[in-house]
Design an enzyme around this catalytic site. Structure first.
Site, PDB file in Angstrom:
ATOM      1  N   GLU A  68     -34.585 -71.932 -54.588  1.00 38.55           N
ATOM      2  CA  GLU A  68     -34.508 -70.468 -54.569  1.00 38.55           C
ATOM      3  C   GLU A  68     -32.969 -69.752 -54.445  1.00 38.55           C
ATOM      4  O   GLU A  68     -33.062 -69.047 -55.196  1.00 38.55           O
ATOM      5  CB  GLU A  68     -35.327 -70.040 -53.177  1.00 38.55           C
ATOM      6  CG  GLU A  68     -35.366 -68.699 -52.917  1.00 38.55           C
ATOM      7  CD  GLU A  68     -35.224 -68.411 -51.454  1.00 38.55           C
ATOM      8  OE1 GLU A  68     -35.062 -67.136 -51.212  1.00 38.55           O
ATOM      9  OE2 GLU A  68     -35.958 -69.195 -50.690  1.00 38.55           O
ATOM     10  N   ASP A  74     -32.021 -67.527 -57.818  1.00 34.82           N
ATOM     11  CA  ASP A  74     -31.954 -66.068 -57.852  1.00 34.82           C
ATOM     12  C   ASP A  74     -30.744 -65.678 -58.560  1.00 34.82           C
ATOM     13  O   ASP A  74     -30.490 -64.895 -59.227  1.00 34.82           O
ATOM     14  CB  ASP A  74     -31.598 -65.947 -56.395  1.00 34.82           C
ATOM     15  CG  ASP A  74     -31.188 -64.292 -56.005  1.00 34.82           C
ATOM     16  OD1 ASP A  74     -31.859 -63.143 -56.115  1.00 34.82           O
ATOM     17  OD2 ASP A  74     -29.909 -64.150 -55.502  1.00 34.82           O
ATOM     18  N   ASP A 104     -40.086 -66.346 -53.779  1.00 38.83           N
ATOM     19  CA  ASP A 104     -39.212 -67.295 -53.427  1.00 38.83           C
ATOM     20  C   ASP A 104     -39.289 -68.710 -54.288  1.00 38.83           C
ATOM     21  O   ASP A 104     -38.439 -69.268 -55.111  1.00 38.83           O
ATOM     22  CB  ASP A 104     -39.233 -67.925 -52.043  1.00 38.83           C
ATOM     23  CG  ASP A 104     -38.545 -66.867 -51.132  1.00 38.83           C
ATOM     24  OD1 ASP A 104     -38.148 -65.896 -51.484  1.00 38.83           O
ATOM     25  OD2 ASP A 104     -38.860 -67.145 -49.866  1.00 38.83           O
ATOM     26  N   GLU A 161     -38.435 -67.846 -58.011  1.00 38.22           N
ATOM     27  CA  GLU A 161     -36.789 -68.095 -58.218  1.00 38.22           C
ATOM     28  C   GLU A 161     -36.709 -69.721 -58.194  1.00 38.22           C
ATOM     29  O   GLU A 161     -35.444 -70.127 -58.920  1.00 38.22           O
ATOM     30  CB  GLU A 161     -36.090 -67.745 -56.976  1.00 38.22           C
ATOM     31  CG  GLU A 161     -36.021 -66.135 -57.170  1.00 38.22           C
ATOM     32  CD  GLU A 161     -35.666 -65.250 -55.819  1.00 38.22           C
ATOM     33  OE1 GLU A 161     -35.084 -64.011 -55.981  1.00 38.22           O
ATOM     34  OE2 GLU A 161     -35.334 -66.078 -54.977  1.00 38.22           O
TER      35      GLU A 161
END
Length: 228
Positions: free
Chosen positions: A45, A49, A118, A121
Site C-alpha cells: 500500500e 500510493d 488501501d 494501492e
C-alpha cells in the site's frame, strides 16, 4: 504458486497476467489475517500510493500544459485520495477477493472505504513490482481514465469550496448537522444537513459521516452557484 480461481478471475479483470502471483495474493491480504508465514498488504500500500501519485502527476501535466501548480494540486488530490481509490476498487470487484480476518469480515470489511482504498494501492504496487512502472502506469490510466478526463478544473474538496463561497460573501462557515444514522453497525447510513447562515440547506446520505457532509456540501454549493 498459482492464483486461486477467484484471484485469477480478478487478474483477468485487471488485464494483467502476473509472473509472480504471490504479489497479487499479498496485495489483497489484510493485516487482520496475516501471520509469520502470510504477509499482508501494508508495505505494498505504501509503495502503491507513491506509484499512483507519480502516474497522476504525469497525466495531469500532460493533459494541461498551461495549468499552474495551484490549479493542478486540487485535481491531483481528487484523483489520488482514498475515496477515489475505493471507488475504482468497487468497480473492479476488489472487495470480493479481499482476504480478511473473521472480525473484519463480520464488520463489513469488504465494503469499507479505507480497506478498499488501501488494497487498490497495494494492487498497483503489485503490478509495479511484477512488471515495472510502464505496466503500472497503463493499469492506472486504464482504471482511472474517465476520472482523469472528467476531473473538474476546480477539484477542491466540496466542503472547502462551500466554505470559500460563503467567506467570499462575508458569511461564517457552513454548519453540518448529523440528522440521523440508520442501518446495521457494519453498514451504517448517515444523514447530514449542510446549512448556510442565510438559511439555505441541503441534505445527503452516505456510508460515512464525512462522505455525507461532502455530498451535502456539493449539492448546496451547486444550487447556490446556479442561483447566482
Amino acid at each position: 504458486m498459482k492464483l486461486s480461481a477467484d484471484l485469477a478471475a480478478f487478474a483477468a479483470r485487471l488485464g494483467h497476467g502476473f509472473s509472480t502471483p504471490d504479489l497479487l495474493t499479498r496485495a489483497v491480504t489484510h493485516s487482520s489475517i496475516s501471520s509469520p508465514t502470510r504477509g499482508d498488504n501494508q508495505r505494498l500500500e505504501f509503495l502503491g500510493d507513491r506509484v499512483l501519485g507519480l502516474v497522476m502527476a504525469e497525466a495531469l501535466l500532460a493533459a494541461d500544459l498551461k495549468a499552474s501548480e495551484g490549479r493542478l494540486a486540487p485535481r491531483f488530490n481528487a484523483l489520488v485520495r482514498k475515496e477515489t481509490c475505493a471507488d475504482v476498487a468497487r468497480e473492479i470487484g476488489l472487495g470480493e477477493v479481499l482476504k480478511l480476518g473473521r472480525s473484519e469480515m463480520m464488520s463489513g470489511g469488504r465494503r469499507k472505504e479505507a480497506l478498499l482504498g488501501d488494497a487498490m494501492e497495494a494492487v498497483i504496487a503489485a503490478v509495479y513490482l511484477d512488471a515495472g512502472f510502464e505496466a503500472a502506469r497503463d493499469l492506472v490510466l486504464r482504471l482511472w481514465g474517465r476520472r482523469i478526463a472528467l476531473v473538474e478544473t476546480d477539484a477542491r474538496d466540496p466542503k472547502t469550496a462551500l466554505q470559500e463561497w460563503a467567506q467570499a460573501r462575508a458569511m461564517p462557515p457552513p454548519v453540518y448537522d448529523e440528522l440521523g444514522r440508520s442501518g446495521p453497525d457494519h453498514q451504517p447510513v448517515f444523514t447530514v444537513e449542510a446549512r448556510l447562515e442565510n438559511g439555505e440547506a441541503e441534505r445527503a446520505e452516505a456510508g460515512t459521516k464525512r462522505a455525507a457532509e461532502q455530498a451535502a456540501a456539493r449539492a448546496l454549493l451547486a444550487r447556490m452557484e446556479k442561483r447566482t
